[in-house]
Design a protein around this motif. Structure first.
Motif, PDB file in Angstrom:
ATOM      1  N   PHE A  87      39.007  42.703  23.806  1.00 12.29           N
ATOM      2  CA  PHE A  87      39.164  42.733  25.260  1.00 12.29           C
ATOM      3  C   PHE A  87      38.996  41.330  25.825  1.00 12.29           C
ATOM      4  O   PHE A  87      38.136  40.576  25.387  1.00 12.29           O
ATOM      5  CB  PHE A  87      38.111  43.638  25.897  1.00 12.29           C
ATOM      6  CG  PHE A  87      38.221  45.074  25.475  1.00 12.29           C
ATOM      7  CD1 PHE A  87      39.039  45.954  26.162  1.00 12.29           C
ATOM      8  CD2 PHE A  87      37.508  45.542  24.376  1.00 12.29           C
ATOM      9  CE1 PHE A  87      39.145  47.274  25.768  1.00 12.29           C
ATOM     10  CE2 PHE A  87      37.601  46.865  23.980  1.00 12.29           C
ATOM     11  CZ  PHE A  87      38.426  47.740  24.679  1.00 12.29           C
ATOM     12  N   THR A  88      39.817  41.007  26.815  1.00 13.76           N
ATOM     13  CA  THR A  88      39.679  39.751  27.540  1.00 13.76           C
ATOM     14  C   THR A  88      39.461  40.086  29.006  1.00 13.76           C
ATOM     15  O   THR A  88      40.286  40.765  29.626  1.00 13.76           O
ATOM     16  CB  THR A  88      40.950  38.879  27.391  1.00 13.76           C
ATOM     17  OG1 THR A  88      41.193  38.660  26.005  1.00 13.76           O
ATOM     18  CG2 THR A  88      40.797  37.558  28.109  1.00 13.76           C
ATOM     19  N   VAL A  89      38.339  39.638  29.564  1.00 16.42           N
ATOM     20  CA  VAL A  89      38.017  39.888  30.967  1.00 16.42           C
ATOM     21  C   VAL A  89      38.280  38.599  31.734  1.00 16.42           C
ATOM     22  O   VAL A  89      37.840  37.520  31.329  1.00 16.42           O
ATOM     23  CB  VAL A  89      36.543  40.314  31.133  1.00 16.42           C
ATOM     24  CG1 VAL A  89      36.208  40.533  32.603  1.00 16.42           C
ATOM     25  CG2 VAL A  89      36.248  41.560  30.309  1.00 16.42           C
ATOM     26  N   THR A  90      39.011  38.730  32.850  1.00 16.76           N
ATOM     27  CA  THR A  90      39.394  37.560  33.633  1.00 16.76           C
ATOM     28  C   THR A  90      39.174  37.818  35.115  1.00 16.76           C
ATOM     29  O   THR A  90      39.536  38.880  35.618  1.00 16.76           O
ATOM     30  CB  THR A  90      40.895  37.233  33.410  1.00 16.76           C
ATOM     31  OG1 THR A  90      41.150  37.113  32.020  1.00 16.76           O
ATOM     32  CG2 THR A  90      41.295  35.955  34.106  1.00 16.76           C
ATOM     33  N   GLU A  91      38.591  36.845  35.798  1.00 14.26           N
ATOM     34  CA  GLU A  91      38.519  36.907  37.257  1.00 14.26           C
ATOM     35  C   GLU A  91      39.861  36.440  37.798  1.00 14.26           C
ATOM     36  O   GLU A  91      40.420  35.443  37.347  1.00 14.26           O
ATOM     37  CB  GLU A  91      37.418  35.988  37.777  1.00 14.26           C
ATOM     38  CG  GLU A  91      37.353  35.950  39.285  1.00 14.26           C
ATOM     39  CD  GLU A  91      36.363  34.935  39.811  1.00 14.26           C
ATOM     40  OE1 GLU A  91      36.390  34.705  41.026  1.00 14.26           O
ATOM     41  OE2 GLU A  91      35.596  34.367  39.029  1.00 14.26           O
ATOM     42  N   VAL A  92      40.379  37.179  38.767  1.00 11.39           N
ATOM     43  CA  VAL A  92      41.642  36.823  39.399  1.00 11.39           C
ATOM     44  C   VAL A  92      41.368  36.769  40.897  1.00 11.39           C
ATOM     45  O   VAL A  92      41.118  37.795  41.514  1.00 11.39           O
ATOM     46  CB  VAL A  92      42.741  37.875  39.096  1.00 11.39           C
ATOM     47  CG1 VAL A  92      44.050  37.471  39.743  1.00 11.39           C
ATOM     48  CG2 VAL A  92      42.906  38.065  37.600  1.00 11.39           C
ATOM     49  N   ASP A  93      41.380  35.568  41.480  1.00 15.43           N
ATOM     50  CA  ASP A  93      41.117  35.458  42.917  1.00 15.43           C
ATOM     51  C   ASP A  93      42.159  36.244  43.696  1.00 15.43           C
ATOM     52  O   ASP A  93      43.346  36.189  43.398  1.00 15.43           O
ATOM     53  CB  ASP A  93      41.124  34.000  43.358  1.00 15.43           C
ATOM     54  CG  ASP A  93      39.936  33.238  42.797  1.00 15.43           C
ATOM     55  OD1 ASP A  93      38.899  33.895  42.525  1.00 15.43           O
ATOM     56  OD2 ASP A  93      40.034  32.025  42.609  1.00 15.43           O
ATOM     57  N   GLY A  94      41.709  36.990  44.677  1.00 13.14           N
ATOM     58  CA  GLY A  94      42.617  37.821  45.470  1.00 13.14           C
ATOM     59  C   GLY A  94      42.808  39.164  44.806  1.00 13.14           C
ATOM     60  O   GLY A  94      41.861  39.798  44.365  1.00 13.14           O
ATOM     61  N   THR A  95      44.044  39.602  44.690  1.00 11.71           N
ATOM     62  CA  THR A  95      44.344  40.908  44.100  1.00 11.71           C
ATOM     63  C   THR A  95      44.776  40.692  42.665  1.00 11.71           C
ATOM     64  O   THR A  95      45.622  39.842  42.417  1.00 11.71           O
ATOM     65  CB  THR A  95      45.463  41.593  44.902  1.00 11.71           C
ATOM     66  OG1 THR A  95      45.020  41.681  46.257  1.00 11.71           O
ATOM     67  CG2 THR A  95      45.781  42.963  44.377  1.00 11.71           C
ATOM     68  N   PRO A  96      44.279  41.359  41.641  1.00  8.79           N
ATOM     69  CA  PRO A  96      43.406  42.512  41.715  1.00  8.79           C
ATOM     70  C   PRO A  96      41.925  42.198  41.732  1.00  8.79           C
ATOM     71  O   PRO A  96      41.113  43.122  41.746  1.00  8.79           O
ATOM     72  CB  PRO A  96      43.761  43.273  40.450  1.00  8.79           C
ATOM     73  CG  PRO A  96      44.106  42.216  39.456  1.00  8.79           C
ATOM     74  CD  PRO A  96      44.769  41.140  40.280  1.00  8.79           C
ATOM     75  N   GLY A  97      41.521  40.960  41.702  1.00 11.67           N
ATOM     76  CA  GLY A  97      40.096  40.615  41.708  1.00 11.67           C
ATOM     77  C   GLY A  97      39.573  40.312  40.323  1.00 11.67           C
ATOM     78  O   GLY A  97      38.965  39.300  40.086  1.00 11.67           O
ATOM     79  N   ALA A  98      39.793  41.222  39.415  1.00 14.23           N
ATOM     80  CA  ALA A  98      39.426  41.022  38.009  1.00 14.23           C
ATOM     81  C   ALA A  98      40.292  41.955  37.173  1.00 14.23           C
ATOM     82  O   ALA A  98      40.812  42.949  37.675  1.00 14.23           O
ATOM     83  CB  ALA A  98      37.954  41.312  37.776  1.00 14.23           C
ATOM     84  N   LYS A  99      40.437  41.592  35.927  1.00  9.49           N
ATOM     85  CA  LYS A  99      41.209  42.457  35.037  1.00  9.49           C
ATOM     86  C   LYS A  99      40.660  42.376  33.625  1.00  9.49           C
ATOM     87  O   LYS A  99      40.013  41.402  33.241  1.00  9.49           O
ATOM     88  CB  LYS A  99      42.691  42.095  35.049  1.00  9.49           C
ATOM     89  CG  LYS A  99      43.008  40.726  34.454  1.00  9.49           C
ATOM     90  CD  LYS A  99      44.484  40.431  34.507  1.00  9.49           C
ATOM     91  CE  LYS A  99      44.792  39.061  33.922  1.00  9.49           C
ATOM     92  NZ  LYS A  99      46.221  38.784  33.928  1.00  9.49           N
ATOM     93  N   VAL A 100      40.911  43.435  32.883  1.00 16.18           N
ATOM     94  CA  VAL A 100      40.578  43.500  31.475  1.00 16.18           C
ATOM     95  C   VAL A 100      41.884  43.712  30.731  1.00 16.18           C
ATOM     96  O   VAL A 100      42.655  44.618  31.072  1.00 16.18           O
ATOM     97  CB  VAL A 100      39.615  44.675  31.171  1.00 16.18           C
ATOM     98  CG1 VAL A 100      39.340  44.767  29.679  1.00 16.18           C
ATOM     99  CG2 VAL A 100      38.333  44.532  31.959  1.00 16.18           C
ATOM    100  N   VAL A 101      42.153  42.884  29.739  1.00 14.20           N
ATOM    101  CA  VAL A 101      43.363  43.032  28.930  1.00 14.20           C
ATOM    102  C   VAL A 101      42.954  43.470  27.533  1.00 14.20           C
ATOM    103  O   VAL A 101      42.121  42.822  26.894  1.00 14.20           O
ATOM    104  CB  VAL A 101      44.178  41.719  28.873  1.00 14.20           C
ATOM    105  CG1 VAL A 101      45.402  41.875  27.990  1.00 14.20           C
ATOM    106  CG2 VAL A 101      44.574  41.273  30.278  1.00 14.20           C
ATOM    107  N   VAL A 102      43.517  44.583  27.097  1.00 14.72           N
ATOM    108  CA  VAL A 102      43.269  45.100  25.754  1.00 14.72           C
ATOM    109  C   VAL A 102      44.233  44.395  24.804  1.00 14.72           C
ATOM    110  O   VAL A 102      45.413  44.254  25.117  1.00 14.72           O
ATOM    111  CB  VAL A 102      43.503  46.627  25.698  1.00 14.72           C
ATOM    112  CG1 VAL A 102      43.163  47.178  24.322  1.00 14.72           C
ATOM    113  CG2 VAL A 102      42.713  47.344  26.781  1.00 14.72           C
TER     114      VAL A 102
END
Length: 163
Positions: A87-102
């Motif tokens: 899993f890679t967790v990333t903060e994304v400013d704005g939308t969506p805010g954060a995401k997890v990539v499998v």
């Protein structure tokens, strides 16, 4: 929210788009792992399901869905996904805010078609390998899908948005 995702069948180079969602149970479990002192599992599971039932935010456990037939390269409960490396967790400013990539998930047919009967329509992320596993998220394969012997079904970068 449903987001477009891509996957392809490796040998045919057929590319499709995939939407996903997080179940309410999945959101609750993720909050428990982060804030309630509940230990996250060492492994998650990425399973394939038929079109018999469409996953929704109200889907709770794996027995609410119908897993594809096992055999020919597909094991019950799908692929094991290590929580510390897949899993890679990333903060994304704005939308969506954060995401997890499998990480990309590969299912290779061996000894016949995969699934061994019927087809796969959905992929789901589970927190254990049992019928009572919590369904954390689902990924729409956009159509019923199967691959022939020796072909691979590769699902790239399944994304869970935390919006």
């Amino acid at each position: 929210p449903r987001r477009a995702r891509r996957f392809f069948i490796a040998q045919t180079k057929k590319e499709l788009f995939m939407a996903s969602g997080v179940t309410d149970r999945g959101r609750a479990k993720l909050f428990e792992y982060a804030f309630d002192g509940t230990s996250a599992p060492a492994n998650f599971y990425y399973a394939l399901c038929t079109d018999a039932t469409t996953p929704t935010v109200a889907t709770n456990v794996f027995s609410d869905l119908t897993e594809v037939a096992t055999g020919n390269g597909y094991a019950a409960y799908g692929n094991t996904v290590a929580s510390d490396t897949a899993f890679t967790v990333t903060e994304v400013d704005g939308t969506p805010g954060a995401k997890v990539v499998v990480s990309s998930q590969v299912f290779t047919a061996s000894g016949g078609d995969l699934p061994s009967s019927g087809s796969a329509r959905w992929a789901v992320l589970l927190d254990t390998n049992s019928a009572s596993a919590n369904v954390l998220a689902w990924f729409d394969l956009n159509s019923n899908t199967s691959v022939s012997d020796t072909q691979s079904l590769t699902i790239n970068s399944s994304t869970i948005n935390a919006s």
